[in-house]
Write a protein that holds these residues in place. Structure first.
Motif, PDB file in Angstrom:
ATOM      1  N   LEU A   1      12.050  85.580  53.357  1.00  0.00           N
ATOM      2  CA  LEU A   1      13.335  85.781  52.686  1.00  0.00           C
ATOM      3  C   LEU A   1      13.491  87.235  52.265  1.00  0.00           C
ATOM      4  O   LEU A   1      14.506  87.884  52.551  1.00  0.00           O
ATOM      5  CB  LEU A   1      13.408  84.858  51.471  1.00  0.00           C
TER       6      LEU A   1
ATOM      7  N   VAL B   1      16.241  89.805  53.776  1.00  0.00           N
ATOM      8  CA  VAL B   1      17.244  90.339  52.854  1.00  0.00           C
ATOM      9  C   VAL B   1      17.228  91.866  52.891  1.00  0.00           C
ATOM     10  O   VAL B   1      18.263  92.521  53.020  1.00  0.00           O
ATOM     11  CB  VAL B   1      16.985  89.838  51.421  1.00  0.00           C
TER      12      VAL B   1
ATOM     13  N   LEU C   1      20.838  79.874  53.238  1.00  0.00           N
ATOM     14  CA  LEU C   1      20.928  80.753  52.070  1.00  0.00           C
ATOM     15  C   LEU C   1      21.789  81.983  52.342  1.00  0.00           C
ATOM     16  O   LEU C   1      22.055  82.764  51.446  1.00  0.00           O
ATOM     17  CB  LEU C   1      19.532  81.208  51.644  1.00  0.00           C
TER      18      LEU C   1
ATOM     19  N   PHE D   1      21.014  84.408  54.678  1.00  0.00           N
ATOM     20  CA  PHE D   1      20.264  85.574  55.123  1.00  0.00           C
ATOM     21  C   PHE D   1      19.566  85.361  56.445  1.00  0.00           C
ATOM     22  O   PHE D   1      18.576  85.978  56.739  1.00  0.00           O
ATOM     23  CB  PHE D   1      19.255  86.011  54.058  1.00  0.00           C
TER      24      PHE D   1
ATOM     25  N   PHE E   1      13.335  85.027  41.796  1.00  0.00           N
ATOM     26  CA  PHE E   1      12.904  85.854  42.922  1.00  0.00           C
ATOM     27  C   PHE E   1      14.049  86.059  43.898  1.00  0.00           C
ATOM     28  O   PHE E   1      14.292  87.169  44.384  1.00  0.00           O
ATOM     29  CB  PHE E   1      11.721  85.195  43.630  1.00  0.00           C
ATOM     30  N   PHE E   2      14.771  84.968  44.183  1.00  0.00           N
ATOM     31  CA  PHE E   2      15.895  85.037  45.111  1.00  0.00           C
ATOM     32  C   PHE E   2      16.930  86.043  44.617  1.00  0.00           C
ATOM     33  O   PHE E   2      17.390  86.914  45.350  1.00  0.00           O
ATOM     34  CB  PHE E   2      16.510  83.647  45.257  1.00  0.00           C
TER      35      PHE E   2
ATOM     36  N   ALA F   1      15.628  89.614  44.838  1.00  0.00           N
ATOM     37  CA  ALA F   1      15.621  90.132  46.207  1.00  0.00           C
ATOM     38  C   ALA F   1      17.031  90.451  46.667  1.00  0.00           C
ATOM     39  O   ALA F   1      17.280  91.506  47.248  1.00  0.00           O
ATOM     40  CB  ALA F   1      14.974  89.126  47.147  1.00  0.00           C
TER      41      ALA F   1
END
Lengths: 570, 353
Positions: free
Chosen positions: A398, A402, A497, A499, B309-310, B313
């Motif tokens: 992730l 990103v 999500l 991404f 965290f998401f 980031a």
């Protein structure tokens, strides 16, 4: 029987001696190829374009290295870096060229005497030198222009072949038409309704693929019967075991259905991706409206057939107001969901395969090296792989995607982020595969024949390739098939999500995201169907992996369940 | 090699693993394609504020100096602060707020997975090749292949329409009222009074609300089921194989031959031995929880560490990302050490392979 009896005749000689069965099989294969020549040619053009693009990207690496080095260390250092990068790249290319294109050894032909290890190096240096000369010729002399012209002529030729009609083409069995007031259909195949015409085309596609499979199986049987010298090999037993393994067969069937859907995406989808997904406002079609036959762009028609909750929807197996048939309904922008999913299957397959192949290559190479040399090499790889595993994989993936996407890094542009995802999954996934095959690799390296090969003076690379790699190939196949499912789930989760693969390139996870708030309405299909496909596909890959494992190694325990792909990754 | 030497070797090996893992984090965060300062300063920030932040983050120093500073800071647990999400707040205080929610979620997902997966697997193993075995096995395989993000939205949709599916039972008002999305209330237990004796504070007053506890469990349950789904399937599969293997082993035959009752055989000989291969599966779940909680937390609106965290980031809070990554590395490495320790204690064969 001595081994020489087996070794002195090549397959080519054996076929030359008794050509009849081989020719019969080849004739059948040719007929099958001709039926789909157009699609095959356009596939080749696509692959060629991608290769060209990738080569262009690689060719720009030395320049960018030179730039970045020159900006910190000065111009001369930049030139040196440029030269070094070119050499490294050509050296890698030389290994590939040698492996793929030059079956004999140049060193022996030139009569150079040296020990085995030195010979390998000399060989590579010679090939690299030849490549340097070739590259210089292409870049600096008119040869490059001639080559360019030759390639474009070839491309045009193949493109022309690609325009030939094929048995599965939309032109042969068109499913897009309109209904006249008297109920008859105009523009569809034999005046059938679009639904039937579409179903017919899908049936033809799957029938064609099935015939190919049967023919390939026939080819293997021909080989076994007429051209293989051994009457029996252990692989026969493995294949027999697999054929009686119902669970594995189920997995194989699911995987093949998916592969066909992905490879023939343009044929099985009710509308073309170009018109329906990518540029809907630039493509028009005819329908029968209030004033007779009218034309409308796909985009406008899509707008009227959106599936959003309960007030406007086009559900599964139904027509929209413009007589377009939607087997899986439409998505929230009114695009055909089946088309979306078929092309999404292609995307998932490409990313999954690319990532898995990269992972498998890295893991196999490392497993061979660590098992052969042991000691420090093993320890370093353990530390490296444990470190990568100690970073939570999904978070790492992730984070990386990103970062690259928000920075608009050039890698993230290729295939709308697909290449980037494949690289990230490969970079974070190899330790798991390496761990899985490390045991078998260590076992093989303890065998006597490895010792024998060593004392016989065979080079390490040859020993690994010839005497160790075949034994871990089977295990690799099992774990690669399991990890492919994991990559597909991971890509879908990232796209969910926002991404992963970016719009407009279709991806299953994004369809789930778009339809997530409509599940309890008549537009339930948008999020539900892609999810069911993912479950089916991942189950299929897991079943295939189980089947291969039981076929290769019937004694193995099914106890390492953690190896299977599961929804835990996303 | 003795068992303990083996264990200490594993322990020693975890030092380079942490260092190398941190190095990877450093490379991604500081040398990656995104400039850590850009997101902090924002598009309107001028050169002056840029320079100030660069100096505070130490980005104006040479790269090797940055590397050493980063490693030293992390290894001395000097985790720094958040710069974008909640500027100025220390990472420790963020963790204190966010971590309990994830822990609560993780606790229930592990528990549910064990309580459903293991018994089902044992049941299937005790009745092999029957209809219920096939049903359980097939269900487990499919259950395990479901992507969490999809399962989550499906479960949410079903619960939202629970009256339609469960004969008029409404999930939201069942028992205690609760929302479907949002974080579970964790204030069911609290210390109200502290008494200080010398240096140590001892809690004396305790507040506990049973109703809030129930509401909290109910709220976290759907998310926990989704998060534990893959583990549940794994445990079922492994449990089934383990029981099948033990049931066919010689000592069970012997026990049968000497006339032991079935009940005793199953409980004393089969189950205890079948539990052994389940240990690594259960510890492995921790990895899944740490990585997989992001999606579940995002969908169920739980403000946990994964969500933090998401956010960090996506919004470019790279210093926070680095610190959180370090915490995850430490967590995973410690779990690994714990697993090795358990093996060393439980399995006398360790180190002799």
């Amino acid at each position: 029987m001595s081994m020489n009896e087996f070794d002195d005749k090549t397959l080519r000689e054996r076929i030359a001696k008794n050509p009849q069965p081989a020719l019969a099989w080849l004739a059948g294969a040719l007929v099958l190829v001709v039926l789909e020549l157009g699609r095959l040619a356009s596939g080749i053009v696509q692959v060629g374009e991608t290769t060209r693009f990738v080569l262009g990207g690689i060719a720009s690496v030395p320049g960018s290295v030179e730039e970045s080095v020159a900006s910190t260390l000065g111009g001369i250092a930049g030139l040196v870096a440029f030269g070094l990068t070119v050499l490294v790249l050509l050296g890698i290319a030389a290994i590939l060229v040698k492996w793929l294109l030059i079956p004999w050894t140049l060193v022996d032909r030139l009569g150079i005497e040296a020990s085995t290890g030195v010979k390998d190096i000399v060989e590579r240096v010679i090939v690299t030198g030849l490549l340097v000369v070739a590259a210089a010729l292409v870049v600096l002399t008119p040869v490059g222009g001639v080559l360019e012209m030759a390639v474009s002529a070839l491309t045009r030729g193949v493109e022309w072949v690609g325009s030939l009609p094929t048995i599965t083409s939309r032109e042969l069995i068109p499913n897009e038409g309109y209904q006249q007031p008297d109920g008859s259909w105009e523009g569809t195949f034999l005046g059938l309704s679009p639904a039937v015409a579409w179903a017919l085309r899908v049936a033809v596609v799957y029938a064609y693929a099935l015939v190919w499979l049967a023919w390939l199986w026939r080819g293997y049987e021909t080989f076994r019967e007429h051209y293989r010298e051994a009457d029996w090999t252990p692989r026969d037993d493995s294949i027999n075991r697999f054929r009686n393994h119902y669970w594995g067969m189920f997995g194989l069937i699911v995987v093949i259905m998916f592969l066909v859907m992905a490879l023939w995406a343009p044929a099985v989808s009710p509308a073309t991706a170009e018109a329906n997904l990518y540029q809907p406002y630039e493509h028009e079609f005819e329908y029968y409206g209030d004033d007779g036959v009218e034309t409308i762009s796909h985009g406008d028609a899509n707008f009227d057939s959106r599936s959003q909750g309960s007030h406007t929807y086009v559900s599964v197996m139904s027509y929209d107001d413009y007589d377009r048939f939607h087997p899986f309904g439409t998505n929230t922008d009114g695009k055909d969901l089946f088309t979306f999913l078929a092309y999404g299957a292609q995307v998932s397959l490409v990313i999954g395969l690319l990532a898995t192949v990269l992972m498998a290559v890295i893991a196999t190479a490392l497993a061979l090296i660590t098992a052969y040399y042991k000691g420090v090499a093993d320890l370093v790889t353990i530390v490296a792989s444990d470190s990568i595993i100690s970073l939570p994989r999904f978070l790492l993936v992730l984070l990386l995607s990103v970062l690259f996407m928000q920075a608009n890094h050039p890698v993230a542009e290729i295939y709308d982020g697909g290449l980037l995802l494949a690289l990230i999954f490969a970079g974070t996934g190899w330790p798991l595969l390496w761990r899985a095959v490390r045991g078998p690799a260590l076992q093989v390296s303890e065998q006597e024949w490895i010792d024998a090969a060593k004392s016989y003076g065979q080079s390490p690379a040859a020993t690994m390739r010839k005497h160790m790699a075949p034994y871990i190939a089977g295990y690799m196949l099992i774990y690669a098939s399991l990890s492919l499912g994991g990559v597909i789930i991971g890509v879908a989760a990232l796209s969910f999500l926002g991404f992963g693969v970016q719009a407009p390139t279709p991806e299953w996870g994004r369809a789930v995201y778009e339809g997530r708030s409509h599940i309890d309405s008549p537009s339930w299909h948008i999020a539900t169907l892609p999810g069911i496909l993912v479950v089916l596909l991942v189950t299929g890959f897991n079943a295939l992996g189980d089947g291969i494992r039981d076929a290769i190694d019937p004694q193995s325990e099914a106890s390492d369940g953690a190896a299977g792909a599961s929804g835990g990754g996303g | 090699m003795s068992r303990w030497r083996y264990f200490f070797r594993r322990l020693l090996l975890s030092v380079p693993v942490v260092l190398f893992g941190l190095t990877i984090t450093f490379v991604i965060v500081r040398m990656g394609p995104i400039d850590p300062v850009a997101a902090i300063v924002g598009p309107e920030g001028g050169g002056a504020s840029r320079g100030r932040i660069e100096e505070r983050l130490g980005l104006n120093e040479p790269l090797w100096q940055q590397y050493i500073d980063f490693m030293v800071d992390m290894l001395t647990f000097n985790l720094g602060q958040s710069w974008v999400i909640q500027p100025g707040r220390s990472v420790e205080s963020l963790l204190m707020t966010y971590a309990p929610r994830t822990l609560w979620l993780g606790f229930w997902s592990v528990l549910i997975a064990i309580c459903i997966g293991v018994p089902l697997g044992f049941y299937a193993g005790l009745n092999p090749n029957t209809k219920s075995d096939y049903l359980a096995s097939f269900g487990g395989i499919v259950w395990r292949a479901m992507p969490n993000f999809w399962l989550a939205i499906i479960i949410l949709a079903v619960l939202r329409q629970s009256e339609r599916f469960f004969f008029g039972l409404n999930w939201q008002s069942l028992g205690v009222d609760s929302a479907l999305i949002g974080q579970p209330p964790l204030d069911f237990i609290a210390f109200t009074d502290w008494v200080t004796i010398g240096m140590i504070s001892i809690p004396v007053g305790l507040y506990f609300s049973f109703e809030t506890l129930i509401a909290s469990i109910k709220q976290v349950m759907p998310a926990a089921i989704v998060l534990g789904s893959a583990a549940m399937g794994n445990e079922m599969r492994i449990g089934r194989t383990a029981v099948l293997e033990t049931i066919n082993s010689n000592y069970v035959e012997t026990a049968k031959a000497k006339g032991l009752r079935d009940r005793v055989i199953v409980w004393k000989h089969v189950f205890r031995n079948a539990m052994v291969p389940l240990v690594p599966i259960i510890t492995n779940e921790a990895f899944i929880l740490i990585g997989g909680s992001v999606i579940v937390e995002v969908i169920f609106g739980i403000n946990g560490i994964g969500y933090l965290f998401f956010q960090a980031a996506t919004e470019g809070d790279l210093p926070l990302v680095g610190s959180l990554m370090f915490v995850f590395i430490i967590l995973i490495v410690s779990i690994n050490i714990l697993q090795d320790f358990l093996y060393t204690v439980l399995d006398p064969r360790v180190g002799y392979e």
